[in-house]
Design a protein around this motif. Sequence first.
Motif, short mmCIF file in Angstrom:
data_model
loop_
_atom_site.label_atom_id
_atom_site.label_comp_id
_atom_site.label_asym_id
_atom_site.label_seq_id
_atom_site.Cartn_x
_atom_site.Cartn_y
_atom_site.Cartn_z
N PRO A 1 0.75 -1.26 -0.08
CA PRO A 1 0.07 -0.03 0.02
C PRO A 1 0.69 1.41 -0.04
CG PRO A 1 -0.76 -1.59 1.70
CD PRO A 1 0.50 -2.15 1.14
N LEU A 2 1.85 1.37 0.77
CA LEU A 2 2.93 2.49 0.57
C LEU A 2 3.53 2.69 -0.45
CD1 LEU A 2 4.51 4.71 2.44
CD2 LEU A 2 6.15 3.11 2.66
N ARG A 3 3.74 1.41 -1.32
CA ARG A 3 4.28 1.77 -2.79
C ARG A 3 3.30 2.46 -3.90
NH1 ARG A 3 6.41 -3.79 -5.18
NH2 ARG A 3 6.60 -2.24 -6.80
N TYR A 4 2.11 1.79 -3.55
CA TYR A 4 1.00 2.67 -4.38
C TYR A 4 0.77 3.89 -4.02
CZ TYR A 4 -0.44 -2.15 -6.34
OH TYR A 4 -0.24 -3.42 -6.77
N ALA A 5 0.76 4.24 -2.82
CA ALA A 5 0.67 5.56 -2.41
C ALA A 5 1.71 6.51 -2.83
CB ALA A 5 0.37 5.64 -0.95
N LEU A 6 2.87 6.05 -2.81
CA LEU A 6 4.02 6.91 -3.34
C LEU A 6 3.95 6.91 -4.85
CD1 LEU A 6 6.84 5.53 -0.91
CD2 LEU A 6 5.80 7.61 -0.85
N ARG A 7 3.50 6.08 -5.46
CA ARG A 7 3.49 6.21 -6.88
C ARG A 7 2.43 7.12 -7.34
NH1 ARG A 7 2.19 0.57 -9.40
NH2 ARG A 7 4.23 0.32 -8.62
N GLU A 8 1.35 7.21 -6.57
CA GLU A 8 0.40 8.07 -6.77
C GLU A 8 0.77 9.67 -6.37
OE1 GLU A 8 -2.87 7.83 -8.38
OE2 GLU A 8 -2.10 5.88 -8.92
N LEU A 9 1.76 9.85 -5.42
CA LEU A 9 2.18 11.01 -5.14
C LEU A 9 2.96 11.67 -6.06
CD1 LEU A 9 2.49 10.84 -1.14
CD2 LEU A 9 0.98 12.41 -2.36
N ARG A 10 3.57 11.00 -7.11
CA ARG A 10 4.39 11.32 -7.99
C ARG A 10 3.72 12.41 -8.88
NH1 ARG A 10 6.56 6.07 -10.49
NH2 ARG A 10 7.19 5.07 -8.51
N SER A 11 2.34 12.26 -9.08
CA SER A 11 1.64 13.17 -10.17
C SER A 11 1.15 14.30 -9.17
CB SER A 11 0.57 12.50 -10.76
OG SER A 11 -0.45 11.87 -9.59
N GLY A 12 1.38 14.43 -7.91
CA GLY A 12 0.89 15.73 -7.20
C GLY A 12 -0.36 15.15 -6.27
N LEU A 13 -0.78 16.00 -5.56
CA LEU A 13 -1.76 15.65 -4.50
C LEU A 13 -3.16 15.45 -5.16
CD1 LEU A 13 -1.02 18.12 -1.47
CD2 LEU A 13 -0.82 15.80 -1.65
N ARG A 14 -3.38 16.01 -6.34
CA ARG A 14 -4.68 15.92 -6.95
C ARG A 14 -4.96 14.34 -7.31
NH1 ARG A 14 -7.99 19.70 -9.43
NH2 ARG A 14 -9.71 18.67 -10.38
N PHE B 1 -3.51 11.87 -5.76
CA PHE B 1 -3.46 11.33 -4.70
C PHE B 1 -4.98 11.43 -3.94
CE2 PHE B 1 -2.59 10.59 0.18
CZ PHE B 1 -2.29 9.51 0.02
N TYR B 2 -5.77 12.28 -4.01
CA TYR B 2 -6.86 12.51 -3.72
C TYR B 2 -7.90 11.47 -4.40
CZ TYR B 2 -5.61 16.65 -1.17
OH TYR B 2 -5.17 17.57 -0.27
N VAL B 3 -7.69 11.47 -5.49
CA VAL B 3 -8.46 10.30 -6.41
C VAL B 3 -8.30 8.96 -6.12
CG1 VAL B 3 -8.94 9.60 -8.70
CG2 VAL B 3 -8.54 11.84 -8.59
N PHE B 4 -6.90 8.55 -5.87
CA PHE B 4 -6.57 7.29 -5.35
C PHE B 4 -7.39 6.90 -3.60
CE2 PHE B 4 -3.50 4.74 -2.44
CZ PHE B 4 -3.47 3.85 -3.44
N ALA C 1 -9.96 8.45 -2.63
CA ALA C 1 -11.49 8.43 -2.91
C ALA C 1 -11.96 6.90 -3.46
CB ALA C 1 -11.94 9.32 -3.71
N CYS C 2 -10.94 6.39 -4.36
CA CYS C 2 -11.24 5.01 -4.93
C CYS C 2 -11.01 3.85 -3.79
CB CYS C 2 -10.17 4.69 -5.85
SG CYS C 2 -10.50 5.67 -7.35
N ILE C 3 -10.13 4.02 -2.87
CA ILE C 3 -10.11 3.13 -1.88
C ILE C 3 -11.15 3.23 -0.80
CG2 ILE C 3 -8.53 2.81 0.19
CD1 ILE C 3 -7.04 1.68 -2.23
N ALA C 4 -11.75 4.37 -0.65
CA ALA C 4 -12.66 4.50 0.31
C ALA C 4 -14.13 4.04 -0.30
CB ALA C 4 -13.08 6.12 0.70
N LEU C 5 -14.06 4.09 -1.48
CA LEU C 5 -15.34 3.78 -2.07
C LEU C 5 -15.35 2.09 -2.21
CD1 LEU C 5 -16.04 6.27 -5.15
CD2 LEU C 5 -17.44 5.74 -3.09
N GLY C 6 -13.84 1.66 -2.60
CA GLY C 6 -13.93 0.28 -2.46
C GLY C 6 -14.22 -0.49 -1.07
N SER C 7 -13.90 0.19 -0.22
CA SER C 7 -13.81 -0.32 0.98
C SER C 7 -15.45 -0.53 1.60
CB SER C 7 -13.26 0.30 2.27
OG SER C 7 -11.70 0.54 1.85
N MET C 8 -16.22 0.56 1.30
CA MET C 8 -17.52 0.87 1.45
C MET C 8 -18.37 -0.28 0.80
SD MET C 8 -18.52 4.82 1.94
CE MET C 8 -17.52 5.53 0.55
#
Length: 69
Positions: free
Chosen positions: A16-29, A31-34, A36-43
Amino acid sequence: MSAAAIASTSNGCWLPLRYALRELRSGLRGFYVFIACIALGSMAIAGVGSLAASLGEGLAREGRVNSRW
Protein backbone atom coordinates in the motif's frame (compact mmCIF):
# COMPACT_ATOMS: atom_id res chain seq x y z
CA MET A 1 16.89 5.10 3.91
CA SER A 2 13.95 6.69 2.09
CA ALA A 3 10.38 5.38 2.17
CA ALA A 4 10.62 4.49 -1.52
CA ALA A 5 13.72 2.37 -0.88
CA ILE A 6 12.02 0.57 2.02
CA ALA A 7 8.90 -0.03 -0.04
CA SER A 8 10.81 -1.42 -3.01
CA THR A 9 12.91 -3.88 -1.01
CA SER A 10 10.30 -5.53 1.19
CA ASN A 11 8.28 -8.65 0.49
CA GLY A 12 4.83 -7.12 -0.03
CA CYS A 13 3.80 -5.86 3.38
CA TRP A 14 4.64 -2.35 2.16
CA LEU A 15 2.57 -2.66 -1.02
CA PRO A 16 0.00 0.00 0.00
CA LEU A 17 2.85 2.40 0.71
CA ARG A 18 4.32 1.73 -2.74
CA TYR A 19 0.96 2.49 -4.37
CA ALA A 20 0.56 5.68 -2.34
CA LEU A 21 4.07 6.88 -3.23
CA ARG A 22 3.42 6.14 -6.90
CA GLU A 23 0.24 8.21 -6.81
CA LEU A 24 2.01 11.09 -5.06
CA ARG A 25 4.39 11.45 -8.01
CA SER A 26 1.66 13.18 -9.98
CA GLY A 27 0.81 15.55 -7.12
CA LEU A 28 -1.86 15.70 -4.48
CA ARG A 29 -4.75 15.80 -6.95
CA GLY A 30 -4.05 12.28 -8.13
CA PHE A 31 -3.55 11.15 -4.54
CA TYR A 32 -7.02 12.41 -3.58
CA VAL A 33 -8.51 10.35 -6.40
CA PHE A 34 -6.56 7.33 -5.15
CA ILE A 35 -7.86 7.81 -1.59
CA ALA A 36 -11.42 8.25 -2.88
CA CYS A 37 -11.16 4.98 -4.82
CA ILE A 38 -9.86 3.16 -1.75
CA ALA A 39 -12.72 4.56 0.37
CA LEU A 40 -15.38 3.64 -2.20
CA GLY A 41 -13.97 0.13 -2.56
CA SER A 42 -13.95 -0.37 1.20
CA MET A 43 -17.54 0.85 1.47
CA ALA A 44 -18.63 -1.48 -1.32
CA ILE A 45 -16.99 -4.49 0.34
CA ALA A 46 -18.58 -3.61 3.69
CA GLY A 47 -21.98 -3.15 2.05
CA VAL A 48 -21.86 -6.50 0.29
CA GLY A 49 -20.81 -8.23 3.51
CA SER A 50 -23.64 -6.59 5.43
CA LEU A 51 -26.19 -7.48 2.77
CA ALA A 52 -25.03 -11.10 2.68
CA ALA A 53 -25.27 -11.38 6.47
CA SER A 54 -28.76 -9.87 6.46
CA LEU A 55 -29.97 -12.21 3.73
CA GLY A 56 -28.50 -15.23 5.48
CA GLU A 57 -30.11 -14.25 8.78
CA GLY A 58 -33.46 -13.59 7.13
CA LEU A 59 -33.45 -16.91 5.30
CA ALA A 60 -32.51 -18.78 8.46
CA ARG A 61 -35.28 -17.06 10.42
CA GLU A 62 -37.91 -17.74 7.74
CA GLY A 63 -36.74 -21.34 7.45
CA ARG A 64 -37.32 -21.87 11.16
CA VAL A 65 -40.78 -20.27 11.01
CA ASN A 66 -41.94 -22.37 8.06
CA SER A 67 -40.49 -25.65 9.36
CA ARG A 68 -42.98 -25.73 12.26
CA TRP A 69 -46.00 -26.01 9.97
